[in-house]
Scaffold this motif. Structure first.
Motif, short mmCIF file in Angstrom:
data_model
loop_
_atom_site.label_atom_id
_atom_site.label_comp_id
_atom_site.label_asym_id
_atom_site.label_seq_id
_atom_site.Cartn_x
_atom_site.Cartn_y
_atom_site.Cartn_z
N CYS A 45 -53.66 -8.59 45.26
CA CYS A 45 -52.38 -9.10 45.75
C CYS A 45 -51.75 -8.06 46.67
N ASN A 46 -50.73 -8.49 47.40
CA ASN A 46 -50.14 -7.55 48.37
C ASN A 46 -49.43 -6.39 47.69
N GLY A 47 -49.18 -6.52 46.41
CA GLY A 47 -48.69 -5.40 45.59
C GLY A 47 -47.62 -4.55 46.23
N CYS A 61 -44.13 -6.11 47.42
CA CYS A 61 -43.66 -6.71 46.18
C CYS A 61 -43.08 -5.63 45.28
N TYR A 99 -42.64 -5.73 42.19
CA TYR A 99 -43.13 -5.75 40.81
C TYR A 99 -44.38 -4.89 40.59
N ALA A 100 -45.00 -4.47 41.70
CA ALA A 100 -46.31 -3.83 41.59
C ALA A 100 -46.26 -2.61 40.67
N SER A 145 -54.39 -7.35 40.45
CA SER A 145 -53.04 -7.88 40.56
C SER A 145 -52.06 -6.81 40.11
N GLY A 146 -50.95 -6.75 40.80
CA GLY A 146 -50.00 -5.66 40.54
C GLY A 146 -49.17 -5.82 39.28
N CYS A 147 -49.09 -7.04 38.77
CA CYS A 147 -48.29 -7.26 37.56
C CYS A 147 -48.78 -8.51 36.86
N ASN A 174 -47.82 -11.40 36.64
CA ASN A 174 -47.78 -12.69 37.34
C ASN A 174 -49.16 -13.03 37.89
N ASP A 175 -49.93 -12.03 38.14
CA ASP A 175 -51.34 -12.19 38.53
C ASP A 175 -51.52 -13.11 39.74
N CYS A 176 -50.97 -12.69 40.86
CA CYS A 176 -50.99 -13.53 42.06
C CYS A 176 -52.35 -13.66 42.73
#
Ligand code: SRM
Ligand code: SRM
Ligand code: SRM
Ligand code: SRM
Ligand code: SF4
Ligand code: SF4
Ligand code: SF4
Ligand code: SF4
Ligand code: SF4
Ligand code: SF4
Ligand code: SF4
Ligand code: SF4
Lengths: 362, 406, 406, 362
Positions: free
Chosen positions: C166-168, C172, C174-175, C208-210, C212-214
């Motif tokens: 993810c763009n993390g 974002c 939340y990363a 994924s950074g968090c 939410n697992d985008c």
């Protein structure tokens, strides 16, 4: 040549009809009860729509009882209850009377004879258990002994109703689990830990070899020939000690003093109250048999009860409490060790792996 | 058979201590006049010393005309303990709800005292009065005396096992059908199946009056009947107020614990969105004076529970979400269902496979199709997640458009 | 190879209508100058008419020195549509987070316009830029031009597949770790494993950074790295107030939706029992100005997700509840873990068996033992419910008391 | 005889380093973002701890795009974003700028070229999908077409953010499920419904027979001999159309115009928000292929979306909504038929049976 007709036997009469055994107040208000109340530990009152009341006094029983004890119960029932009594689905005995004044004298008499009154409401009731060394050929432990030792230690929880909610215990002496071990708050399970020893000399005589081979859920058994006699052999790495082969083939005894013992399970329930019924889960994989009082086992159980009592919310069954706090917390609060044996590796094992990031850090 | 002589039991003696009633005391009490129990004590003491049982594997014994009801048991140490060389158990079918009179119990005791060890389990896990310890010769006399007094044997082996039920309407305000009557009715209806094992494996019926399931039927019976209702929970708002006034924290103990969040409490009255209620019983359990099951009552029929051997334990699963249990009609709808299930089991069950395992093997969908029950979403936790669907029809190239082939 | 001639596509034409951008328009746009796409349109129209695909099974093509990165594809109707007789795809490893500059994209377009059909997937489901449709002869030239401009191929076959993230931290808040850097680092570290299939089956990494697992890593990657934190959620109570003042129903939308019921709100401030928080992200998602993940961040490492073929779909399961991901140390702890897992997989994996299936077969307990990871309850939803425990030791009769045999 | 060394090829260089592609504001505030806000559908602003802002405009893309379209995106990125853009994990294109004033003109240009802006917040974003008849030999349907037809119908939910929560759709053309079908809110899955037809003449040449036999998860395939040539045969009753045999053996094509079609699945999710990730569950077992617009499929999907939109609570994903109302209610509200095909009969089937009396009567 017809045999002379035997005098016709009375068969298939079934049990006596229950109605003849009901207390008159019960019969009168049958199906018309309105509510109940707990008067004190072991004492219930049920109030009917008619206003009638029936009082029940529940006494603990070792289940393995003699006719003399049954006669004692009959005496007391006659003295206080017009001869009416019943047993519960947990093998307690219940005396029923419509005379509230009879309750205390009855309790006094019961106590005098060594029978405690309790087991209702938020208590530990009697422990469901099975035959053990007293009567079964399959037993890996003696549950009568374990249960006696446990109830001695948990006595206060039977005679007082001071837990967050009901706590249902069960004990079974082998994986057949005659009882409710697979769905109890806390369960004790006798367990073997060594593959059956094969009596090659007798297998062919007393067992059907194909049935024996196919009885093994892990396909660990293969036919073989020993000293020219048909027999079977076990791939020990595949054996998980279920004893199913022994059930169909007596020449494969699995009981073994050195390796039989007890496993402890937690968090099952049967009722549909709030949460769906749940299976018990492994807490302690193995404790060697230590008769007559299995102190290691009673210690673990007592400790689990104490931790539950101190941390669970009101109306939270043990399994519901663990679901809320999480298994990592359960293991850390009880000090029990989590091992690879706790991780399922049977048929649906994968379904028990943690498939999310929902983790609590402590 | 030699007489049991008194021996020391130092290990067992330790189980006479402590506040909980002692099975050792029970045994010792009988041992005084029963050599069989004296020797049993000896053998048990040996088991405690050696940490192993001393019974031989099984043994087929029984009464004439019956295939079940007696479990044969022989000691492997008959030389040391000859009085308990034979130690069979007799399973006597208990009355519905385990209700007795002192008179009835005395009759049973007298029979057992005369012909057996005098030791019992009141009761066995399936529900029977279990009479522990007698010899093969005593079986017919016991049977005769029992039937003379109106008692019969219970099940064992691959038959219908002794059905059992909670006390239900006899002493419980929650009962949604007459568990006691139905248990008796069903027991009587299947006497042949109960006494003469002819199934692939055992078959257990258990009857609970409400979802509290006080006979653990959902965990332990091939066919579990659990009372429920489908109209609205009856509320007595005055009683609600009384509970509140008496200090009950209704929000914490009732409303917030409702699993479907379908309850509300405004400080005075309780409101329930009954379409959302899943009939878990919690609120009723906590406030029995204020809340009661509805009046349109019946039962959920569930199938297939069992202990783990050998494919893993099963809880029973929903077969009929709601069935009216019609006493007047002799529970015919229920019995018709059982007939179809047994027909199916007869055809598809393999030896030592419980119905629950059998259904898993053939698939619940196929099972209900064969017994003529419609598939409904109430039967599953959720529809399938895997895409491996056994479509039963496909078009053939030559087919007229729209025509499906079986 | 004959030139694709324009044909009618009445069925596909209907997919040019409607508000959503049309892939048919895209194809038609290219068809004007690409015979290959003209014929593809023809073949696709035929598929729409006949309701079936017209590609042959597989086909091994590639670039010298690589075993993956190209999917061979041949038409089964080359007679009718010769221009798309060969229609291979080239998988180009995308940059972390699918960030581009217009310049970079133009370079890629120019290469593909020169040597391929001009059609792409931006992006493929694994994450690659997928260049759709070229012939075998063009593969080496494409590869040379790509590498000259700094691009490389992605994975295919039984190798490490192109990792994605993810763009993390790029965009974002939340990363919880640097997804972009780690994805790049890991891609570079395993270039050989990515380009030269040598495994039992495919291996996918996703970052994924968090929680939410985008990038849907928990559902689609053999090794999933999902950011999390283990200290307290950071709360800005002023921002909480601002949300409340702006009309947010904090109790309904946040507090009551917290799955662990570990939050409280007194009308002014939010309180969190962080020991009970399971890091689900919900509260943070709803109130990003007021709540933030803690500062002691890292990731949960999960293993074994995959699509259903053939044992049923798997979600990834927890292997390491929390790992600090140390950039300075070049993610060595993580790489050491991967090395051990691959060693195990090499030894125990069977062909076409993903690691998730392999772990189920040998048992998670045995797996972690072999790779040297301690069993902890965080790895399971709950301990086993069946009693079939493979105890590995037992006492032999001769054993000294207390001594265990392996 | 050594071959002459070829000029050393450049290999294993990996993808370009992402840093060179980052917008300067992104690079400056990398890892230091504070929060985000939704400005309108398709437009996000991320605010850094420094106070800097980056605006993102998300446009829908059919994913199957030409180099000309990519160049168009490049043009727009240059015009408004200093050349910076990215694609999302759902194949949308995102333009990033630090100039709020650029947003509306950019949207205007995108719309003019036919690219809608939306897909953020509580909307239906782009549909994850796979190759279909455009490129894959395994496809049972064409997902590009299905997705185009669906997005046309669901367009309003992309350009407006009016659903209870995010609704994630995916489509895949065969059981390999290249994508996210097994864990989406709503998923479309191409499905075969007839066993592979075996080309006996070529099996022995193009396939390894033991591999083919063992590829079948239900053991439906056996080796056989046809006209003297080794081949395989299928026990049709055991086949569940997974196509795994075709993957390893091209001589067993399974695609079949008469019987291929689409199944519809609901209630999966990936995120850990609130509930754990969930698999999708079967909603509709089979709808025949009806290209080019699959109206029966889009009708079902639209209807599910509408019912969800009208009944779910805020922040409730589709699967969470169904968990609350129950599957019986889902089927009755959507009018979909529940059949025996919905009842699992694969490996863990028993685990999906309803094992409690928790039933809602309607
Ligand atoms: C007498 C008995 C039925 C019988 O026919 O024998 C019985 C009687 C009652 N049960 Fe029960 N239950 C009886 C075994 C059970 C069992 C089965 C078991 O213990 O193996 C269960 C299911 C066990 C489980 O869930 O694991 C059971 C789950 C309940 C529950 C549900 C508790 C929960 O929240 O999970 C209630 C409701 C409650 O306690 O609030 C209940 C409530 C009651 C009530 C209050 C019903 C009533 O209004 O009369 C009765 C007195 C309860 C008490 O002891 O506090 N009864 N009850 C059984 C007494 C056994 C004993 O001697 O202790
Ligand atoms: C006596 C009793 C235990 C007790 O102390 O109460 C009992 C005793 C035996 N059970 Fe049981 N079972 C007894 C209730 C149960 C129950 C509980 C129940 O019925 O509610 C279960 C679990 C529920 C179930 O049926 O699944 C139970 C599950 C088993 C099993 C495992 C069956 C399975 O499908 O998983 C076996 C093994 C077998 O059938 O081969 C078994 C086998 C046996 C045998 C016959 C031993 C054997 O391997 O052949 C035991 C004879 C012991 C003896 O010498 O008396 N017994 N058995 C219970 C019957 C008394 C009665 O009639 O009231
Ligand atoms: C851009 C993107 C990541 C990327 O690197 O490409 C992304 C970006 C964001 N996601 Fe996401 N998510 C992206 C795919 C996903 C996916 C994967 C997927 O869609 O296949 C998921 C998991 C899907 C699932 O659960 O099935 C995902 C589950 C979430 C969630 C959890 C929602 C929930 O409650 O279940 C959030 C939080 C929220 O929405 O409140 C979130 C939140 C966010 C935020 C708000 C994070 C932030 O602060 O920047 C971003 C804007 C969200 C929005 O569009 O409303 N993102 N997000 C992806 C956009 C795809 C698209 O074009 O639509
Ligand atoms: C191109 C792509 C679909 C797309 O349109 O985006 C794709 C296309 C194919 N996949 Fe896939 N898979 C693609 C992403 C996936 C994903 C999603 C992912 O990686 O996140 C999955 C599900 C996750 C997983 O790996 O489990 C996926 C699960 C499969 C499977 C099932 C594997 C399994 O273990 O269950 C197969 C079957 C196989 O490997 O034999 C498969 C096989 C295939 C093959 C090679 C067909 C085959 O039977 O050999 C397809 C080639 C089509 C073609 O002609 O181009 N593809 N495949 C995706 C790769 C593009 C890229 O590199 O970016
Ligand atoms: S649990 Fe096992 S050992 Fe105990 S009575 Fe049942 S079959 Fe016998
Ligand atoms: S004990 Fe069970 S696993 Fe072991 S050999 Fe016997 S049947 Fe097989
Ligand atoms: S199951 Fe229900 S009806 Fe029967 S005794 Fe228990 S609470 Fe009463
Ligand atoms: S019975 Fe259970 S679900 Fe129904 S209202 Fe009461 S607590 Fe809620
Ligand atoms: S997974 Fe988390 S960190 Fe990555 S983009 Fe999504 S919300 Fe942001
Ligand atoms: S992250 Fe989830 S579990 Fe933790 S406090 Fe927020 S809502 Fe509750
Ligand atoms: S889902 Fe199946 S048909 Fe579609 S691209 Fe993947 S392998 Fe090919
Ligand atoms: S399609 Fe699947 S189930 Fe059918 S024969 Fe082939 S591998 Fe077996």
């Amino acid at each position: 040549m017809a045999e002379p007709a035997a005098p016709k036997k009375k068969t298939d009469i079934g049990p006596p009809h229950y109605e003849q055994f009901l207390h008159p107040v019960v019969k009168k208000n049958y199906g018309k009860w309105k509510y109940h109340e707990y008067l004190k530990p072991g004492v219930l009152v049920h109030v009917a729509e008619s206003g009638d009341k029936i009082f029940s006094v529940r006494a603990g029983s070792p289940r393995l009882i003699s006719v003399d004890t049954i006669r004692l119960f009959a005496d007391l029932a006659e003295k206080y209850c017009g001869g009416h009594l019943r047993f519960t689905s947990r093998n307690n005995v219940e005396f029923m009377t419509d005379q509230q004044k009879n309750i205390d004298p009855l309790i006094k008499d019961l106590n005098a004879k060594g029978y405690p009154v309790g087991g209702t409401n938020n208590s530990i009731s009697n422990i469901i258990h099975t035959q053990g060394w007293v009567h079964c050929h399959s037993a890996a432990t003696d549950v009568s002994g374990v249960v006696k030792a446990m109830m001695d230690e948990l006595y206060e929880y039977f005679v007082e109703a001071k837990l967050p909610h009901k706590l249902k215990l069960a004990a079974a002496c082998c994986l057949n689990m005659c009882g409710a071990v697979h769905c109890s708050d806390i369960a004790i399970l006798g367990i073997h830990r060594r593959p059956p020893k094969i009596n090659d000399a007798t297998v062919a005589n007393v067992c059907e070899i194909p049935t024996t081979v196919s009885s093994c859920p892990t396909a660990a058994i293969r036919p073989t020939t020993v000293n020219g006699k048909a027999s079977v052999q076990i791939d020990e790495d595949r054996c998980m000690f279920c004893a199913n082969c022994f059930t169909v083939c007596p020449a494969m005894p699995i009981a073994d003093p050195l390796n039989d013992g007890i496993s402890i399970w937690v968090g099952g329930k049967v009722s549909n109250a709030r949460t769906e019924p749940m299976f018990t889960k492994l807490a302690v994989p193995f404790i060697p048999n230590n008769p007559p009082r299995w102190p290691e086992v009673t210690d673990v159980v007592k400790n689990i009860v104490k931790v539950y009592a101190s941390d669970a919310h009101k109306y939270e069954r043990l399994g519901e409490w663990i679901d809320r706090i999480g298994w990592p917390k359960f293991f850390s609060m009880t000090g029990l060790e989590f091992t690879k044996y706790h991780i399922d590796d049977f048929k649906h094992a994968g379904e028990t792996y943690k498939r999310s990031t929902h983790i609590k850090f402590q | 058979m030699a007489t049991g002589k008194k021996i020391d039991t130092p290990l067992l003696d330790q189980l006479e201590k402590g506040p909980w009633p002692s099975f050792v005391k029970e045994l010792k009490g009988m041992a005084v006049r029963k050599p069989m129990i004296q020797d049993l004590l000896g053998q048990l003491e040996m088991s405690y010393r050696e940490k192993r049982g001393h019974w031989k594997h099984g043994g087929l014994v029984g009464v004439m005309g019956y295939g079940g009801g007696v479990i044969g048991r022989y000691s492997d140490s008959a030389d040391k303990f000859p009085a308990c060389a034979h130690f069979h158990t007799v399973r006597v079918n208990q009355p519905s709800g385990w209700f007795y009179t002192s008179k009835a119990l005395r009759e049973l005791c007298d029979i057992w005292d005369a012909h057996g060890s005098g030791m019992t389990n009141m009761h066995g896990s399936t529900g029977d009065c279990v009479f522990l310890g007698t010899t093969s010769e005593e079986l017919e006399p016991i049977f005769k005396e029992l039937t003379d007094k109106g008692w019969d044997l219970g099940g064992s082996g691959s038959d219908v096992r002794t059905p059992s039920c909670c006390n239900g309407p006899a002493r419980c305000e929650y009962a949604c059908y007459d568990t006691m009557d139905m248990c008796y009715n069903i027991t009587m209806a299947y006497q042949d199946e109960l006494h003469r094992p002819a199934f692939a494996y055992k078959w257990k019926f258990k009857f609970s009056g409400c979802p509290n399931d006080c006979v653990a039927s959902i965990a332990r019976s091939d066919l579990s009947v659990i009372g429920t209702w489908r109209d609205d929970i009856r509320i007595d708002q005055n009683a609600v107020k009384a509970y509140a006034d008496s200090g009950m924290d209704i929000r914490a103990d009732v409303i917030r614990k409702c699993p479907t969040a379908c309850m509300g409490f405004d400080g005075k009255a309780i409101k329930i969105d009954n379409k959302q209620c899943n009939h878990c019983m919690h609120c009723i359990n906590v406030m029995p004076k204020a809340l009661r099951p509805g009046k349109d009552t019946g039962a959920t029929i569930l199938i297939g529970a069992k202990a783990p051997i050998i494919e893993g334990a099963l809880l029973a699963s929903v077969l009929v979400p709601f069935m009216k249990l019609d006493k007047e009609d002799d529970y015919q709808e229920f019995k018709d269902l059982i007939a179809k299930i047994w027909e199916f089991w007869d055809e598809h069950g393999v030896s030592r496979e419980r119905i629950g395992e059998c259904i898993q093997r053939v698939g619940l969908g196929n099972f209900i199709e064969e017994i003529g029950v419609e598939p409904i979403p109430e039967m599953v936790m959720h529809p399938r997640t895997n895409p491996y669907i056994f479509y039963e029809e496909y078009f053939e190239e030559g087919d007229a458009e729209g025509a499906e082939e079986a």
